[in-house]
Design a protein around this motif. Structure first.
Motif, PDB file in Angstrom:
ATOM      1  N   LEU A   8      43.214  24.138  35.698  1.00  0.00           N
ATOM      2  CA  LEU A   8      44.622  24.499  35.692  1.00  0.00           C
ATOM      3  C   LEU A   8      44.933  25.439  36.849  1.00  0.00           C
ATOM      4  N   GLU A   9      45.929  25.089  37.640  1.00  0.00           N
ATOM      5  CA  GLU A   9      46.382  25.894  38.773  1.00  0.00           C
ATOM      6  C   GLU A   9      45.244  26.233  39.736  1.00  0.00           C
ATOM      7  N   GLY A  10      44.283  25.313  39.851  1.00  0.00           N
ATOM      8  CA  GLY A  10      43.206  25.500  40.810  1.00  0.00           C
ATOM      9  C   GLY A  10      42.110  26.444  40.346  1.00  0.00           C
ATOM     10  N   ASN A  11      42.183  26.948  39.116  1.00  0.00           N
ATOM     11  CA  ASN A  11      41.157  27.860  38.616  1.00  0.00           C
ATOM     12  C   ASN A  11      39.901  27.077  38.277  1.00  0.00           C
ATOM     13  N   MET A  12      38.799  27.375  38.946  1.00  0.00           N
ATOM     14  CA  MET A  12      37.552  26.672  38.687  1.00  0.00           C
ATOM     15  C   MET A  12      36.568  27.524  37.891  1.00  0.00           C
ATOM     16  N   ALA A  18      42.521  35.514  32.884  1.00  0.00           N
ATOM     17  CA  ALA A  18      43.460  36.162  31.975  1.00  0.00           C
ATOM     18  C   ALA A  18      44.671  36.655  32.753  1.00  0.00           C
ATOM     19  N   GLU A  19      45.786  36.748  32.070  1.00  0.00           N
ATOM     20  CA  GLU A  19      46.993  37.313  32.667  1.00  0.00           C
ATOM     21  C   GLU A  19      46.883  38.829  32.631  1.00  0.00           C
ATOM     22  N   ALA A  40      42.039  39.212  43.093  1.00  0.00           N
ATOM     23  CA  ALA A  40      40.698  38.623  43.120  1.00  0.00           C
ATOM     24  C   ALA A  40      40.398  37.937  41.788  1.00  0.00           C
ATOM     25  N   GLU A  41      39.919  36.700  41.842  1.00  0.00           N
ATOM     26  CA  GLU A  41      39.643  35.937  40.621  1.00  0.00           C
ATOM     27  C   GLU A  41      38.649  36.620  39.687  1.00  0.00           C
ATOM     28  N   PRO A  42      37.596  37.287  40.206  1.00  0.00           N
ATOM     29  CA  PRO A  42      36.701  37.968  39.269  1.00  0.00           C
ATOM     30  C   PRO A  42      37.430  38.997  38.400  1.00  0.00           C
ATOM     31  N   VAL A  43      38.438  39.651  38.969  1.00  0.00           N
ATOM     32  CA  VAL A  43      39.210  40.626  38.195  1.00  0.00           C
ATOM     33  C   VAL A  43      39.949  39.922  37.063  1.00  0.00           C
ATOM     34  N   GLU A  44      40.515  38.764  37.356  1.00  0.00           N
ATOM     35  CA  GLU A  44      41.261  38.024  36.333  1.00  0.00           C
ATOM     36  C   GLU A  44      40.352  37.527  35.214  1.00  0.00           C
ATOM     37  N   VAL A  45      39.117  37.186  35.557  1.00  0.00           N
ATOM     38  CA  VAL A  45      38.164  36.747  34.529  1.00  0.00           C
ATOM     39  C   VAL A  45      37.670  37.933  33.707  1.00  0.00           C
ATOM     40  N   VAL A  46      37.278  39.007  34.384  1.00  0.00           N
ATOM     41  CA  VAL A  46      36.704  40.165  33.682  1.00  0.00           C
ATOM     42  C   VAL A  46      37.774  40.952  32.920  1.00  0.00           C
ATOM     43  N   TRP A  47      39.053  40.689  33.196  1.00  0.00           N
ATOM     44  CA  TRP A  47      40.144  41.333  32.463  1.00  0.00           C
ATOM     45  C   TRP A  47      40.005  41.110  30.951  1.00  0.00           C
ATOM     46  N   HIS A  48      39.306  40.062  30.549  1.00  0.00           N
ATOM     47  CA  HIS A  48      39.071  39.803  29.117  1.00  0.00           C
ATOM     48  C   HIS A  48      38.317  40.959  28.456  1.00  0.00           C
ATOM     49  N   ASN A  49      37.555  41.725  29.250  1.00  0.00           N
ATOM     50  CA  ASN A  49      36.781  42.845  28.697  1.00  0.00           C
ATOM     51  C   ASN A  49      37.030  44.064  29.578  1.00  0.00           C
ATOM     52  N   ARG A  50      37.995  44.892  29.159  1.00  0.00           N
ATOM     53  CA  ARG A  50      38.432  46.014  29.980  1.00  0.00           C
ATOM     54  C   ARG A  50      37.324  47.031  30.226  1.00  0.00           C
ATOM     55  N   LYS A  51      36.407  47.201  29.278  1.00  0.00           N
ATOM     56  CA  LYS A  51      35.315  48.164  29.478  1.00  0.00           C
ATOM     57  C   LYS A  51      34.411  47.720  30.627  1.00  0.00           C
ATOM     58  N   VAL A  52      34.129  46.438  30.693  1.00  0.00           N
ATOM     59  CA  VAL A  52      33.307  45.919  31.783  1.00  0.00           C
ATOM     60  C   VAL A  52      34.067  46.043  33.109  1.00  0.00           C
TER      61      VAL A  52
END
Length: 200
Positions: A8-12, A18-19, A40-52
């Motif tokens: 979706l929207e080029g996300n691989m 995450a929004e 940065a895409e890693p930020v959008e993925v890791v946003w699922h776990n704010r502590k990390v």
């Protein structure tokens, strides 16, 4: 759970992005766009776990304050390590950062094929060899490699270089596991493409 990758929207990424929401999300997006031109895409993925995510931010801020080892050497070591892991995102970002920090772009482009290239000094080659040896599984660092760098850099700088390469391994292996690829930061700056690593 399915092992298929998001398209979706080029996300691989293997974990959906995450929004970034709320005031904190707005600040993170603003800072990322200011530094990189995009989130940065890693930020959008890791946003699922704010502590990390917060740990990663804090760690990066502290690492940026290290100053015992030459920045160019650390940049080449970083790119050599992430190139060996195969993290396109990290390699692209490393080249982008080298450009922004005024480092030698011609050399930075050659890092993926440093063994065949003639542009590097003996010390730079020793540093990249060490970074690759640290990154191998299992690591292949030898007493001789360490002794050469200890003599040339001193203990403080070698400790810093080693830890810097370890951080590069953590980031590159994490992004590779997430399935995150190059975001085109270097292309956005009209930088010439990186050299391709030679096949053994």
């Amino acid at each position: 759970m399915s092992n298929s990758r998001e398209t979706l929207e080029g996300n691989m990424a293997r974990i959906p992005k995450a929004e970034l929401t709320g005031v904190y999300g707005w600040l993170v997006k603003r800072m990322s766009r200011k530094m990189l031109g995009d989130v940065a895409e890693p930020v959008e993925v890791v946003w699922h776990n704010r502590k990390v995510l917060n740990f990663s931010f804090a760690l990066n801020r502290r690492v940026q304050k290290w100053d015992a080892c030459d920045e160019t050497l650390k940049s080449f070591a970083h790119m050599a390590a992430v190139s060996l892991v195969g993290c396109g995102f990290c390699l692209d970002l490393g080249y982008f950062m080298a450009h922004n920090e005024g480092l030698d772009e011609a050399k930075a482009r050659e890092v993926p094929r440093w063994r065949e290239s003639t542009v590097f000094t003996p010390l730079e080659r020793d540093v990249m060899e060490y970074a690759e040896a640290m990154t191998q599984t299992p690591p292949t660092v030898t007493d001789e490699m360490s002794a050469r760098l200890l003599e040339q850099l001193g203990a403080s700088a070698l400790v810093e270089l080693t830890s810097f390469v370890a951080m590069a391994n953590m980031a590159s292996r994490t992004n590779t596991a997430f399935g995150i690829e190059s975001q085109g930061f270097s292309a956005a700056c009209d930088l010439k493409p990186l050299a391709v690593a030679s096949k053994a």
